[in-house]
Design an enzyme around this catalytic site. Structure first.
Site, mmCIF file in Angstrom:
data_model
loop_
_atom_site.group_PDB
_atom_site.id
_atom_site.type_symbol
_atom_site.label_atom_id
_atom_site.label_comp_id
_atom_site.label_asym_id
_atom_site.label_seq_id
_atom_site.Cartn_x
_atom_site.Cartn_y
_atom_site.Cartn_z
ATOM 1 C CG LEU A 101 63.000 81.772 48.129
ATOM 2 C CD1 LEU A 101 64.411 81.388 47.684
ATOM 3 C CD2 LEU A 101 62.083 81.809 46.912
ATOM 4 C CG ASP A 102 57.371 77.484 49.375
ATOM 5 O OD1 ASP A 102 56.913 78.409 50.060
ATOM 6 O OD2 ASP A 102 56.866 77.068 48.319
ATOM 7 C CE1 TYR A 103 63.229 72.540 55.971
ATOM 8 C CE2 TYR A 103 62.324 70.839 54.521
ATOM 9 C CZ TYR A 103 63.157 71.212 55.554
ATOM 10 O OH TYR A 103 63.920 70.262 56.182
ATOM 11 N NE ARG A 191 56.877 74.980 46.536
ATOM 12 C CZ ARG A 191 57.825 74.080 46.283
ATOM 13 N NH1 ARG A 191 57.514 72.904 45.793
ATOM 14 N NH2 ARG A 191 59.095 74.368 46.508
#
Ligand code: URA
Length: 243
Positions: A101-103, A191
């Protein structure tokens, strides 16, 4: 039969790479004989010793973490930032996150030391569905959501069919909350999909990972998966159905 370096790594002794070094250095014996060949395969009945100590397979462990925003989901970060591993302390097994998962993304992430299970959960061919809720800037048109549903071309290939649902629209702030379910894990996929229709993601949360949700947990908390959940997830990947 498994490759020797994998067996050593799974016993929690060292990483796969370090295990290869131990083998090459002649520190590993199989059934009493030093083995330096990296491709050597061993079975459960072979006795493997590393530096004179017999190894036993590490127990598999499985955790569900509610990842908060502002945490890295790789096991190590060169910049020394906090990682998902820091949120599950006192675990002796060599756990790692299943996928990423992204930051800035929050939500469900599984942590385990079981590489085969991780493969089942992440390879797109097993079609394990992950549901995200995205707060996006702008209010997408129906046709745009349809485009995302059918799949769009990103720089690293076409996205597989997805399910989208508009949850709420806020005309005052010109934002929308949208549910999107995908079974792939291309880098920053959600995104980039919303960028492609001109509605960039402001906030992103993974609400569910197949049958798992963050229910009962606050951001930053974790729990062990039950044996039943692990079995269900395996069956789901292998058969496409919950048994
Ligand atoms: N898609 C993204 O863009 N980010 C994530 O963290 C997960 C899926």
């Amino acid at each position: 039969m498994e490759r020797l370096q994998k067996v050593i790594a799974q016993a929690g002794i060292a990483s796969r790479r370090k295990s290869e070094v131990l083998i090459a250095e002649g520190k590993v014996k199989v059934n009493g004989v030093v083995v330096t060949e990296l491709g050597t395969k061993v079975s459960g009945s072979d006795r493997v010793e590393v530096e004179g100590v017999q190894i036993s397979k590490e127990e598999n462990v499985y955790y569900l973490l509610y990842k908060p925003r502002g945490i890295i989901s790789t096991a190590h970060d060169e910049k020394g930032r906090k990682t998902v591993l820091d949120l599950i302390p006192h675990v002796e097994e060599r756990i790692f996150p299943v996928g990423r998962l992204d930051y800035d993304t929050s939500g469900v992430i599984i942590m385990t030391n079981d590489g085969d299970f991780s493969y089942l959960m992440t390879h797109p061919k097993f079609e394990i569905r992950k549901k995200y809720v995205a707060k996006v800037k702008g209010i997408p048109m129906r046709e745009d959501l349809k485009k995302l549903e059918h799949g769009i071309m990103l720089e690293d290939g076409r996205t597989a069919p997805a399910q989208l649902k508009m949850r709420t629209v806020d005309k005052k702030t010109n934002t929308a909350l949208i549910e999107i379910t995908i079974h792939e894990g291309k880098n920053r996929q959600v995104r980039r999909m919303f960028d492609a229709i001109g509605c960039p993601v402001d906030k992103l949360r993974r609400e569910s990972f197949a049958i798992l949700t963050t229910h009962g947990l606050n951001a930053g908390e974790f729990r062990e998966l039950t044996k039943h959940e692990v079995k269900q997830l395996r069956v789901l990947a292998e058969t496409g159905k919950i048994g």
